[in-house]
Design an enzyme around this catalytic site. Structure first.
Site, PDB file in Angstrom:
ATOM      1  N   LYS A 162       8.158  -3.878  -5.162  1.00  0.00           N
ATOM      2  CA  LYS A 162       9.590  -3.588  -5.319  1.00  0.00           C
ATOM      3  C   LYS A 162      10.315  -3.581  -3.969  1.00  0.00           C
ATOM      4  O   LYS A 162      11.338  -4.224  -3.794  1.00  0.00           O
ATOM      5  CB  LYS A 162       9.794  -2.232  -6.019  1.00  0.00           C
ATOM      6  CG  LYS A 162       9.118  -2.132  -7.380  1.00  0.00           C
ATOM      7  CD  LYS A 162       9.319  -0.774  -8.031  1.00  0.00           C
ATOM      8  CE  LYS A 162       8.708   0.407  -7.294  1.00  0.00           C
ATOM      9  NZ  LYS A 162       7.220   0.389  -7.222  1.00  0.00           N
ATOM     10  N   ARG A 178      12.476   6.748 -12.856  1.00  0.00           N
ATOM     11  CA  ARG A 178      11.021   6.817 -13.009  1.00  0.00           C
ATOM     12  C   ARG A 178      10.609   7.639 -14.219  1.00  0.00           C
ATOM     13  O   ARG A 178       9.421   7.745 -14.505  1.00  0.00           O
ATOM     14  CB  ARG A 178      10.435   7.484 -11.764  1.00  0.00           C
ATOM     15  CG  ARG A 178       9.678   6.552 -10.819  1.00  0.00           C
ATOM     16  CD  ARG A 178       9.262   7.401  -9.643  1.00  0.00           C
ATOM     17  NE  ARG A 178       8.176   6.880  -8.872  1.00  0.00           N
ATOM     18  CZ  ARG A 178       8.320   6.178  -7.750  1.00  0.00           C
ATOM     19  NH1 ARG A 178       9.508   5.843  -7.321  1.00  0.00           N
ATOM     20  NH2 ARG A 178       7.262   5.814  -7.063  1.00  0.00           N
ATOM     21  N   ARG A 230      -1.175  -1.495   2.861  1.00  0.00           N
ATOM     22  CA  ARG A 230       0.256  -1.371   3.198  1.00  0.00           C
ATOM     23  C   ARG A 230       0.430  -0.591   4.500  1.00  0.00           C
ATOM     24  O   ARG A 230      -0.209   0.435   4.716  1.00  0.00           O
ATOM     25  CB  ARG A 230       1.014  -0.653   2.075  1.00  0.00           C
ATOM     26  CG  ARG A 230       2.468  -0.359   2.457  1.00  0.00           C
ATOM     27  CD  ARG A 230       3.368  -0.166   1.256  1.00  0.00           C
ATOM     28  NE  ARG A 230       3.110   1.046   0.509  1.00  0.00           N
ATOM     29  CZ  ARG A 230       3.824   1.415  -0.569  1.00  0.00           C
ATOM     30  NH1 ARG A 230       4.813   0.659  -1.015  1.00  0.00           N
ATOM     31  NH2 ARG A 230       3.521   2.523  -1.205  1.00  0.00           N
ATOM     32  N   ARG A 259       1.231   5.342   5.102  1.00  0.00           N
ATOM     33  CA  ARG A 259       1.793   6.522   4.441  1.00  0.00           C
ATOM     34  C   ARG A 259       0.657   7.404   3.936  1.00  0.00           C
ATOM     35  O   ARG A 259      -0.329   6.900   3.406  1.00  0.00           O
ATOM     36  CB  ARG A 259       2.653   6.076   3.249  1.00  0.00           C
ATOM     37  CG  ARG A 259       4.087   5.818   3.619  1.00  0.00           C
ATOM     38  CD  ARG A 259       4.868   5.130   2.514  1.00  0.00           C
ATOM     39  NE  ARG A 259       4.679   5.697   1.176  1.00  0.00           N
ATOM     40  CZ  ARG A 259       5.279   5.213   0.081  1.00  0.00           C
ATOM     41  NH1 ARG A 259       6.077   4.172   0.177  1.00  0.00           N
ATOM     42  NH2 ARG A 259       5.070   5.767  -1.087  1.00  0.00           N
ATOM     43  N   ARG A 283      -1.156   8.672  -8.458  1.00  0.00           N
ATOM     44  CA  ARG A 283       0.146   7.998  -8.618  1.00  0.00           C
ATOM     45  C   ARG A 283       0.104   6.970  -9.749  1.00  0.00           C
ATOM     46  O   ARG A 283       1.087   6.777 -10.446  1.00  0.00           O
ATOM     47  CB  ARG A 283       0.548   7.327  -7.300  1.00  0.00           C
ATOM     48  CG  ARG A 283       1.000   8.356  -6.262  1.00  0.00           C
ATOM     49  CD  ARG A 283       1.009   7.784  -4.868  1.00  0.00           C
ATOM     50  NE  ARG A 283       2.043   6.800  -4.662  1.00  0.00           N
ATOM     51  CZ  ARG A 283       2.010   5.866  -3.723  1.00  0.00           C
ATOM     52  NH1 ARG A 283       0.983   5.782  -2.912  1.00  0.00           N
ATOM     53  NH2 ARG A 283       2.995   5.024  -3.592  1.00  0.00           N
TER      54      ARG A 283
HETATM   55  P1  ADP Z   1       6.176   3.396  -4.144  1.00  0.00           P
HETATM   56  O1  ADP Z   1       7.100   2.483  -3.349  1.00  0.00           O
HETATM   57  O2  ADP Z   1       4.786   3.271  -3.675  1.00  0.00           O
HETATM   58  O3  ADP Z   1       6.333   3.215  -5.606  1.00  0.00           O
HETATM   59  P2  ADP Z   1       8.041   5.484  -3.496  1.00  0.00           P
HETATM   60  O4  ADP Z   1       8.327   5.343  -2.057  1.00  0.00           O
HETATM   61  O5  ADP Z   1       9.027   4.902  -4.462  1.00  0.00           O
HETATM   62  O6  ADP Z   1       6.607   4.877  -3.777  1.00  0.00           O
HETATM   63  O7  ADP Z   1       7.844   7.003  -3.871  1.00  0.00           O
HETATM   64  C1  ADP Z   1       7.036   7.868  -3.124  1.00  0.00           C
HETATM   65  C2  ADP Z   1       7.044   9.254  -3.764  1.00  0.00           C
HETATM   66  O8  ADP Z   1       8.384   9.775  -3.755  1.00  0.00           O
HETATM   67  C3  ADP Z   1       6.635   9.304  -5.226  1.00  0.00           C
HETATM   68  O9  ADP Z   1       5.236   9.387  -5.377  1.00  0.00           O
HETATM   69  C4  ADP Z   1       7.348  10.554  -5.709  1.00  0.00           C
HETATM   70  O10 ADP Z   1       6.675  11.739  -5.279  1.00  0.00           O
HETATM   71  C5  ADP Z   1       8.667  10.495  -4.954  1.00  0.00           C
HETATM   72  N1  ADP Z   1       9.710   9.770  -5.713  1.00  0.00           N
HETATM   73  C6  ADP Z   1      10.304   8.599  -5.365  1.00  0.00           C
HETATM   74  N2  ADP Z   1      11.206   8.222  -6.293  1.00  0.00           N
HETATM   75  C7  ADP Z   1      11.172   9.179  -7.256  1.00  0.00           C
HETATM   76  C8  ADP Z   1      11.862   9.360  -8.505  1.00  0.00           C
HETATM   77  N3  ADP Z   1      12.764   8.474  -8.954  1.00  0.00           N
HETATM   78  N4  ADP Z   1      11.558  10.475  -9.227  1.00  0.00           N
HETATM   79  C9  ADP Z   1      10.678  11.381  -8.794  1.00  0.00           C
HETATM   80  N5  ADP Z   1       9.991  11.264  -7.665  1.00  0.00           N
HETATM   81  C10 ADP Z   1      10.226  10.179  -6.883  1.00  0.00           C
HETATM   82  P1  ADP Z   2       6.375  -1.028  -3.983  1.00  0.00           P
HETATM   83  O1  ADP Z   2       7.697  -0.870  -3.277  1.00  0.00           O
HETATM   84  O2  ADP Z   2       6.520  -1.564  -5.372  1.00  0.00           O
HETATM   85  O3  ADP Z   2       5.529   0.196  -3.939  1.00  0.00           O
HETATM   86  P2  ADP Z   2       5.711  -2.826  -1.748  1.00  0.00           P
HETATM   87  O4  ADP Z   2       6.818  -3.817  -1.776  1.00  0.00           O
HETATM   88  O5  ADP Z   2       5.720  -1.800  -0.693  1.00  0.00           O
HETATM   89  O6  ADP Z   2       5.535  -2.154  -3.226  1.00  0.00           O
HETATM   90  O7  ADP Z   2       4.332  -3.655  -1.695  1.00  0.00           O
HETATM   91  C1  ADP Z   2       3.080  -2.974  -1.618  1.00  0.00           C
HETATM   92  C2  ADP Z   2       2.186  -3.697  -0.625  1.00  0.00           C
HETATM   93  O8  ADP Z   2       1.822  -4.983  -1.159  1.00  0.00           O
HETATM   94  C3  ADP Z   2       2.840  -3.994   0.717  1.00  0.00           C
HETATM   95  O9  ADP Z   2       1.850  -3.874   1.697  1.00  0.00           O
HETATM   96  C4  ADP Z   2       3.350  -5.429   0.581  1.00  0.00           C
HETATM   97  O10 ADP Z   2       3.368  -6.099   1.839  1.00  0.00           O
HETATM   98  C5  ADP Z   2       2.304  -6.044  -0.350  1.00  0.00           C
HETATM   99  N1  ADP Z   2       2.870  -7.033  -1.292  1.00  0.00           N
HETATM  100  C6  ADP Z   2       4.083  -7.017  -1.901  1.00  0.00           C
HETATM  101  N2  ADP Z   2       4.224  -8.073  -2.739  1.00  0.00           N
HETATM  102  C7  ADP Z   2       3.048  -8.762  -2.673  1.00  0.00           C
HETATM  103  C8  ADP Z   2       2.554  -9.965  -3.306  1.00  0.00           C
HETATM  104  N3  ADP Z   2       3.304 -10.640  -4.193  1.00  0.00           N
HETATM  105  N4  ADP Z   2       1.309 -10.374  -2.995  1.00  0.00           N
HETATM  106  C9  ADP Z   2       0.538  -9.688  -2.103  1.00  0.00           C
HETATM  107  N5  ADP Z   2       0.937  -8.554  -1.461  1.00  0.00           N
HETATM  108  C10 ADP Z   2       2.178  -8.098  -1.749  1.00  0.00           C
END
Ligand code: ADP
Ligand code: ADP
Ligand code: ZN
Length: 216
Positions: A13, A88, A127, A160, A171
């Protein structure tokens, strides 16, 4: 263009949001980034959020709903916005619907990225994140120009805490239980577009662009 990016942690994302920001000139609203900023500032809200985030659980709905409601009212959202990591839960999606009615806006597309669990775990393990500008990288799939250094701003990259294996497992469960129902939620409203997130970063990007071309 008002968009929602849906998908489990590691689906891509944030990576795709970076391209959409550039292409459409609209801001990314990442609740994860906003919560991490609040934790860093040590605000009362940040302190409350930290324990939930460290364990891989969700921060309470009312906290994130408040943050997003405020953010959507800023002027830079007038041309559009990309919601990344929000909603979420079903109560968050309901609150978003009400807020958008108040603001006389609507979501054009909810884009769901589908990725296998094994690939998600591998993506999160590799990541690396910039603690200064928020940019994301992957050790293998999207490396920075210089190892360990943010290509955009030169800061030292970090892993992270919640990307470590123990937390990642929780998660994934939290996603399956609380967020997955949103796929059906948006399918029912007719704005859901499912994209194969297993493809390369560039291919996923083209698929999203194709969906948005046909939608607009
Ligand atoms: P990822 O990109 O790996 O999906 P995020 O950066 O979006 O992770 O979120 C990291 C953490 O922040 C989540 O595990 C949760 O604890 C909190 N968080 C983020 N967005 C939300 C949301 N919309 N509702 C509740 N908690 C959230
Ligand atoms: P999210 O925001 O959904 O948690 P990220 O965009 O941070 O996910 O992506 C998670 C990890 O996977 C990052 O290290 C990113 O560079 C890698 N990544 C994202 N898209 C792809 C893809 N299509 N193929 C391989 N690796 C990817
Ligand atoms: Zn940076």
């Amino acid at each position: 263009m008002n968009l929602i990016l849906l998908g489990p942690p590691g689906a891509g994302k944030g990576t795709q949001a970076q391209y959409l920001i550039e292409k459409y000139g609209i801001p990314q609203i990442s609740t994860g980034d906003m919560l991490r900023a609040a934790v860093k500032e040590g605000s009362p809200m940040g302190l409350k959020a930290k324990a939930c985030m460290d364990s891989g659980n969700l921060v309470p709905d009312e906290v994130v709903i408040g943050i997003v409601r405020e953010r959507l009212q800023k002027d830079d959202c007038n041309q559009g916005f990309i919601l990344d990591g929000f909603p979420r839960t079903v109560p968050q999606a309901d609150a978003l619907r009400e807020t958008l009615i108040e603001l006389d806006k609507k979501i054009d597309a909810a884009i769901a990225l589908t990725v296998d669990i094994d690939a998600l775990v591998e993506r999160l393990a590799g990541r690396r994140t910039c603690p200064v500008c928020g940019a994301g990288y992957h050790l293998l799939y999207d490396p920075p120009h210089v190892a360990g250094v943010c290509t955009k701003c030169g800061a030292t990259l970090v892993q992270r805490d919640d990307d470590k294996e123990e937390t990642v497992r929780n998660r994934m469960q939290v996603y399956a239980q609380q967020t997955l129902p949103l796929i059906e939620y948006y399918r029912k409203t007719g704005i859901l577009y499912e994209i194969d997130g297993m493809d390369s970063i560039d291919s996923v990007r083209s698929q999203i662009e194709a969906v948005l071309r046909n939608d607009s």
